[in-house]
Design an enzyme around this catalytic site. Structure first.
Site, mmCIF file in Angstrom:
data_model
loop_
_atom_site.group_PDB
_atom_site.id
_atom_site.type_symbol
_atom_site.label_atom_id
_atom_site.label_comp_id
_atom_site.label_asym_id
_atom_site.label_seq_id
_atom_site.Cartn_x
_atom_site.Cartn_y
_atom_site.Cartn_z
ATOM 1 N N LYS A 117 -3.697 -20.896 -29.343
ATOM 2 C CA LYS A 117 -3.208 -20.535 -30.701
ATOM 3 C C LYS A 117 -3.681 -19.303 -31.239
ATOM 4 O O LYS A 117 -3.062 -18.798 -31.951
ATOM 5 C CB LYS A 117 -3.968 -21.780 -31.549
ATOM 6 N N ARG A 131 -6.023 -28.721 -18.420
ATOM 7 C CA ARG A 131 -5.007 -28.145 -19.482
ATOM 8 C C ARG A 131 -3.668 -27.538 -18.957
ATOM 9 O O ARG A 131 -3.701 -27.439 -17.485
ATOM 10 C CB ARG A 131 -5.739 -27.060 -20.459
ATOM 11 N N GLU A 167 -7.582 -28.859 -34.046
ATOM 12 C CA GLU A 167 -8.055 -28.356 -35.133
ATOM 13 C C GLU A 167 -7.079 -27.652 -35.879
ATOM 14 O O GLU A 167 -6.122 -27.088 -35.271
ATOM 15 C CB GLU A 167 -9.100 -26.860 -34.521
HETATM 16 P P1 ATP Z 1 -6.001 -23.415 -28.155
HETATM 17 O O1 ATP Z 1 -6.802 -23.109 -26.925
HETATM 18 O O2 ATP Z 1 -4.753 -23.280 -28.033
HETATM 19 O O3 ATP Z 1 -6.649 -22.797 -29.620
HETATM 20 P P2 ATP Z 1 -7.553 -25.863 -28.533
HETATM 21 O O4 ATP Z 1 -7.995 -26.474 -27.453
HETATM 22 O O5 ATP Z 1 -8.456 -24.808 -29.358
HETATM 23 O O6 ATP Z 1 -6.343 -25.072 -28.094
HETATM 24 P P3 ATP Z 1 -7.490 -28.020 -30.444
HETATM 25 O O7 ATP Z 1 -6.682 -28.178 -31.794
HETATM 26 O O8 ATP Z 1 -8.980 -28.015 -30.413
HETATM 27 O O9 ATP Z 1 -6.840 -26.703 -29.725
HETATM 28 O O10 ATP Z 1 -6.910 -29.236 -29.390
HETATM 29 C C1 ATP Z 1 -6.656 -30.395 -29.744
HETATM 30 C C2 ATP Z 1 -6.576 -31.251 -28.305
HETATM 31 O O11 ATP Z 1 -5.410 -30.856 -27.595
HETATM 32 C C3 ATP Z 1 -7.798 -31.083 -27.679
HETATM 33 O O12 ATP Z 1 -8.241 -32.166 -27.025
HETATM 34 C C4 ATP Z 1 -7.402 -29.932 -26.351
HETATM 35 O O13 ATP Z 1 -8.299 -30.337 -25.291
HETATM 36 C C5 ATP Z 1 -5.979 -30.282 -26.126
HETATM 37 N N1 ATP Z 1 -5.393 -28.952 -25.537
HETATM 38 C C6 ATP Z 1 -5.309 -28.253 -26.201
HETATM 39 N N2 ATP Z 1 -4.542 -27.027 -25.403
HETATM 40 C C7 ATP Z 1 -4.153 -27.669 -24.175
HETATM 41 C C8 ATP Z 1 -3.423 -27.515 -23.057
HETATM 42 N N3 ATP Z 1 -3.065 -26.374 -22.852
HETATM 43 N N4 ATP Z 1 -3.316 -28.590 -22.131
HETATM 44 C C9 ATP Z 1 -3.682 -29.796 -22.561
HETATM 45 N N5 ATP Z 1 -4.383 -30.086 -23.633
HETATM 46 C C10 ATP Z 1 -4.523 -29.339 -24.507
HETATM 47 MG MG MG Z 2 -10.438 -26.209 -29.813
#
Ligand code: ATP
Ligand code: MG
Length: 581
Positions: A289, A279, A53
């Protein structure tokens, strides 16, 4: 965030021994599924996607997901898409889109023609929503967000039906069209799936498919004022793109039945499947983020790319090579349950790469002047010095030597304790690649601060060895004062002192390390570094790895300390072995 067990040191040690295996031999439960699907003909070729995102910069956790998705695609001869999951215009910006593309490329991956945006599918998603309404499987709800939450029930209590749940399809269609046309204010209505308000899985209790949001979108502008939810957009976007394996993190496990429900109940062109993995969490930092945005907005750091940030742009600015990041991802592997990885493991992976690749240079961070009294005034000698003892092909360079030099203040003690072997009055030491020198006199200022060390050199020891076999116990780095290039050096340490920031109910920001950045304004580096480009990393001998910061200008260099030479990971490992013995 419920963090489970810290990965045991022995387990990590075992992983580390494994990581030398080449990527083609790499195996984990997701790769096993992909291999079986290909072998048994369930899919013809593998298609994955990385779906960020664009509401912030990518962090080290995302790198794990990128290495997994792009890695699988390349190992199994398939392809991986980069898809921006851009369904919330309030939080998303073009700046983030650009930064994410740059970071994925930097990590070493390429999506080819497959750059996609969920917003490209808004029209198709809308049509599918209309389809569900026509089938009696979706309805427009006038309850407020607050009421919807109340009606949804809890894990132990079933939900309660909205009074609008049985609206006739015709009325729903009309209202949904008018939602799209912009007739209603934000929050006044939503479109919900009509599934099961008593389901044990709360995601099945009539999830929201569309919400009203009068906000300009970075790509679609004012074309839309209703936006699909993650659940409604994600699987359908996967189906449109022909994704075979939709890999996401564990928090989406409970959403999988809903993912499948949409795929079964819509005329989608393909049937993707979702798989979940753990994760990444790392000690001494936060991979979220939302939190990283707060660090930036509240001014705790220099920006998203601050060298202390766990963002990919941050670690790049700090000097971590992409290869080290990829090696780390391979070391930690892919698991089904959450764990916390020691940050020292990432640092270990980075040191392995830098030790092999970084050229050695002389830099003095805390300078004190040395005057070699018996060295002719005005004379300059070019001393041949090895660029990288780990890599003979890196060759040698010439470093100018003259009568006045800078050495490290810490390399001198007037009254040295027993185990201090470096420079002291009356003691001979080696200046690397140059000569043996002996300190004869200490000059101090009015406050008693040492300002100059008067020395003599032995001309017979040119190159750093003595023809009579005389030994010295210390070898120091140095920079010729007349040729030195001044530099600012920024020393970095972990962003959070607390290994698990915010755990045990402590305030997250209480764990911030007040000494995470130390600026040394007056350092001297050897002249060969005068034109070094931003982003390049060298090893300052005996001190650590240093990367040229983009803040550097043509007359003032700035270096960030990437890492010290000391490998804390080796220590952590040794303790682990000892504890398990
Ligand atoms: P955040 O919690 O930091 O905002 P998010 O999951 O909301 O992260 P996205 O932009 O939706 O951020 O993530 C894109 C991809 O990265 C998704 O498939 C998510 O599952 C993966 N991802 C995000 N954080 C991690 C992590 N700490 N370890 C492994 N994969 C991750
Ligand atoms: Mg997300």
């Amino acid at each position: 965030m419920p963090l489970s067990t810290r990965m045991s040191l022995c387990a990590m040690f075992a992983l580390m021994d494994n990581h030398t295996s080449s990527s083609s031999e790499r195996s984990d439960f997701i790769r096993d599924i992909v291999a079986a699907d290909l072998r048994d003909g369930r899919v013809d070729s593998v298609v994955t996607r990385f779906p960020p995102e664009p509401n912030g910069y990518l962090h080290i956790g995302h790198a794990k997901a990128i290495c997994l998705n792009f890695g699988i695609a390349s190992e199994f001869g398939g392809r991986c898409h980069l898809r921006f999951d851009d369904t919330n215009p309030v939080k998303e910006e073009q700046e983030y889109i650009d930064a994410i593309e740059k970071d994925v490329r930097w990590l070493g991956f390429d999506w080819g023609e497959h750059l996609h945006f969920t917003s490209d599918y808004f029209e198709q998603l809308y049509e599918w929503a209309v389809h569900l309404i026509s089938e009696g499987k979706a309805y427009v709800d006038d309850l407020s967000a607050e009421e919807i939450r109340e009606y949804r029930g809890t894990l132990t209590e079933p939900g309660k039906a909205s009074p609008w749940r049985d609206r006739p399809a015709q009325e729903n269609l009309d209202l949904f069209k008018r939602m799209r046309a912009g007739e209603f204010p934000n929050g006044s209505r939503v479109l919900r799936a009509r599934i099961d308000m008593a389901s044990g899985n709360i995601n099945f209790r009539d999830p929201v498919l569309y919400r009203i949001l009068h906000a300009a979108h970075p790509r679609t502008g004012d074309a839309w004022c209703i936006y699909p939810s993650y659940d409604f957009a994600h699987g359908q976007s996967d189906a449109i793109e022909g994704i075979t394996h939709s890999i996401c993190t564990l928090e989406f496990q409970d959403h999988r039945p809903l993912y499948d429900w949409f795929i079964e109940n819509l005329p989608v062109p393909s049937t993707p499947h979702q798989y979940e993995f753990a994760r990444l969490n790392i000690t001494h930092t936060v991979l979220s983020k939302r939190v990283l945005l707060r660090l930036v907005k509240e001014g705790h750091v220099r920006g998203w790319d601050d060298p202390r940030m766990p963002t990919l742009s941050g670690i790049r600015r700090l000097g971590f090579p992409a290869e080290g990041m990829r090696d780390f991802a391979a070391m930690i592997g892919i698991a089904r349950s959450d764990s916390v990885v020691e940050i020292q493991m990432l640092e270990y992976a980075v040191r392995q790469v830098l030790n092999r690749t970084a050229q050695r240079r002389f830099g003095v961070l805390n300078p004190v002047k040395v005057v070699i009294e018996n060295y002719p005034e005005g004379q300059v000698e070019e001393m041949e010095t090895v660029n990288n003892p780990e890599d003979p092909s890196a060759g040698t360079r010439l470093v100018p030597f003259s009568r006045e030099l800078w050495i490290e203040r810490d390399d001198f003690m007037e009254d040295p304790p027993k185990k201090f072997f470096r420079m002291a009055p009356g003691r001979e030491v080696r200046l690397r690649s140059a000569y043996f020198v002996t300190c004869n006199e200490v000059v101090k200022d009015a406050d008693g601060e040492v300002i100059e060390l008067r020395c003599t050199y032995d001309p017979e020891t040119r190159g750093g060895s003595s023809p009579d076999g005389r030994k010295v116990k210390a070898t120091l780095h140095w920079v010729s004062a007349a040729h030195a290039v001044p530099a600012e050096v920024r020393l970095y340490d972990h962003l959070f002192t607390d290994p698990n920031p915010g755990s045990d109910g402590r305030d997250l920001f209480e764990g911030l390390n007040p000494d995470s950045e130390t600026v040394l304004p007056t350092c001297y580096v050897e002249p060969s570094l005068a034109d070094i480009p931003a982003g390049e990393t060298v090893q300052f001998e005996r001190l650590g790895y240093f990367c040229v910061d983009p803040d550097s200008t043509s007359d003032s260099l700035v270096f960030n300390r990437t890492l010290t030479l000391k490998d804390a990971w080796v220590k952590v490992q040794a303790q682990g072995k000892q504890n398990s013995a």
